[in-house]
Design an enzyme around this catalytic site. Structure first.
Site, PDB file in Angstrom:
ATOM      1  N   HIS A   1       0.818  -1.221   0.000  1.00  0.00           N
ATOM      2  CA  HIS A   1       0.000   0.000   0.000  1.00  0.00           C
ATOM      3  C   HIS A   1       0.849   1.268   0.000  1.00  0.00           C
ATOM      4  O   HIS A   1       0.380   2.321  -0.418  1.00  0.00           O
ATOM      5  CB  HIS A   1      -0.992   0.006   1.168  1.00  0.00           C
ATOM      6  CG  HIS A   1      -0.395  -0.303   2.490  1.00  0.00           C
ATOM      7  ND1 HIS A   1      -0.332  -1.585   2.973  1.00  0.00           N
ATOM      8  CD2 HIS A   1       0.184   0.485   3.424  1.00  0.00           C
ATOM      9  CE1 HIS A   1       0.250  -1.566   4.157  1.00  0.00           C
ATOM     10  NE2 HIS A   1       0.579  -0.326   4.456  1.00  0.00           N
TER      11      HIS A   1
ATOM     12  N   VAL B   1       2.298   6.865   4.345  1.00  0.00           N
ATOM     13  CA  VAL B   1       1.423   6.891   5.521  1.00  0.00           C
ATOM     14  C   VAL B   1       0.531   5.650   5.445  1.00  0.00           C
ATOM     15  O   VAL B   1      -0.053   5.364   4.394  1.00  0.00           O
ATOM     16  CB  VAL B   1       0.548   8.168   5.529  1.00  0.00           C
ATOM     17  CG1 VAL B   1      -0.452   8.128   6.673  1.00  0.00           C
ATOM     18  CG2 VAL B   1       1.405   9.422   5.610  1.00  0.00           C
TER      19      VAL B   1
ATOM     20  N   GLY C   1       1.499   3.531  -3.276  1.00  0.00           N
ATOM     21  CA  GLY C   1       0.586   4.573  -3.733  1.00  0.00           C
ATOM     22  C   GLY C   1       0.043   5.461  -2.628  1.00  0.00           C
ATOM     23  O   GLY C   1      -0.706   6.394  -2.893  1.00  0.00           O
ATOM     24  N   HIS C   2       0.407   5.208  -1.385  1.00  0.00           N
ATOM     25  CA  HIS C   2      -0.161   5.950  -0.243  1.00  0.00           C
ATOM     26  C   HIS C   2       0.932   6.365   0.724  1.00  0.00           C
ATOM     27  O   HIS C   2       1.041   5.781   1.796  1.00  0.00           O
ATOM     28  CB  HIS C   2      -1.184   5.071   0.469  1.00  0.00           C
ATOM     29  CG  HIS C   2      -2.136   5.827   1.341  1.00  0.00           C
ATOM     30  ND1 HIS C   2      -1.887   6.125   2.656  1.00  0.00           N
ATOM     31  CD2 HIS C   2      -3.354   6.347   1.068  1.00  0.00           C
ATOM     32  CE1 HIS C   2      -2.911   6.776   3.174  1.00  0.00           C
ATOM     33  NE2 HIS C   2      -3.822   6.920   2.226  1.00  0.00           N
ATOM     34  N   PHE C   3       1.662   7.251   0.565  1.00  0.00           N
ATOM     35  CA  PHE C   3       1.913   8.090  -0.606  1.00  0.00           C
ATOM     36  C   PHE C   3       3.385   7.919  -0.948  1.00  0.00           C
ATOM     37  O   PHE C   3       4.203   7.874  -0.026  1.00  0.00           O
ATOM     38  CB  PHE C   3       1.597   9.549  -0.285  1.00  0.00           C
ATOM     39  CG  PHE C   3       0.150   9.739   0.129  1.00  0.00           C
ATOM     40  CD1 PHE C   3      -0.835   9.853  -0.838  1.00  0.00           C
ATOM     41  CD2 PHE C   3      -0.223   9.761   1.456  1.00  0.00           C
ATOM     42  CE1 PHE C   3      -2.173  10.033  -0.466  1.00  0.00           C
ATOM     43  CE2 PHE C   3      -1.552   9.931   1.828  1.00  0.00           C
ATOM     44  CZ  PHE C   3      -2.530  10.069   0.874  1.00  0.00           C
TER      45      PHE C   3
END
Length: 156
Positions: free
Chosen positions: A54, A64, A57-59
């Protein structure tokens, strides 16, 4: 058991967590359960690393942990309590039912060791309600009330 004496606390390493929970990579969000007190409470550990998918893409520039995954870690820790108990009553599955009063106070980032504290606050039949907190470095980063259903039947 003598009056005023609580049952011995259990601890589950990753191999026992894998035996207990149905979740697997990349969705297993509890690395260890350091304390499980019957069907009353548990403390789970999530070691957050930048290698988790994750974070791509986050971020990418400032990773985070998504709040929904913090909630899922809470649900998995609560689920461990339900499944431990369910061994006695043989339900086939535990369903996550509700989230109430979720609050996120501080970002959880790679390198954090997140403690997930869950405590059963209510039980009505096979529906259990838990007060949950996520803690990093001694400070609360998130909290929520969640409920789960212990079910003896698979969905259609």
């Amino acid at each position: 058991m003598a009056d005023g004496v609580s049952p011995a606390m259990e601890s589950l390493d990753i191999l026992n967590v894998l035996r207990l929970l149905p979740h697997r990579y990349p969705f297993l969000l509890v690395d260890r359960i350091v304390e499980i007190d019957g069907d009353n409470s548990a403390i789970g550990i999530k070691n957050v690393t930048v290698n988790e998918p994750h974070f791509m893409g986050h971020f990418p520039e400032r990773p985070v942990m998504p709040g929904v995954l913090i909630i899922e870690a809470m649900a998995q820790t609560a689920g461990a309590i339900c499944i431990q108990h369910a061994k006695q009553i043989k339900p086939s599955v535990v369903y996550f039912l509700t989230i109430e009063n979720a609050k996120f106070r501080k970002p959880v980032v790679p390198g954090d060791r997140m403690e997930i504290h869950v405590k059963k606050v209510k039980q009505r039949g096979m529906i259990w309600k838990f007060a949950c907190e996520a803690i990093v470095d001694g400070g609360k980063v998130a909290e929520a009330m969640i409920s789960a259903l212990l079910s003896a039947e698979e969905p259609e």
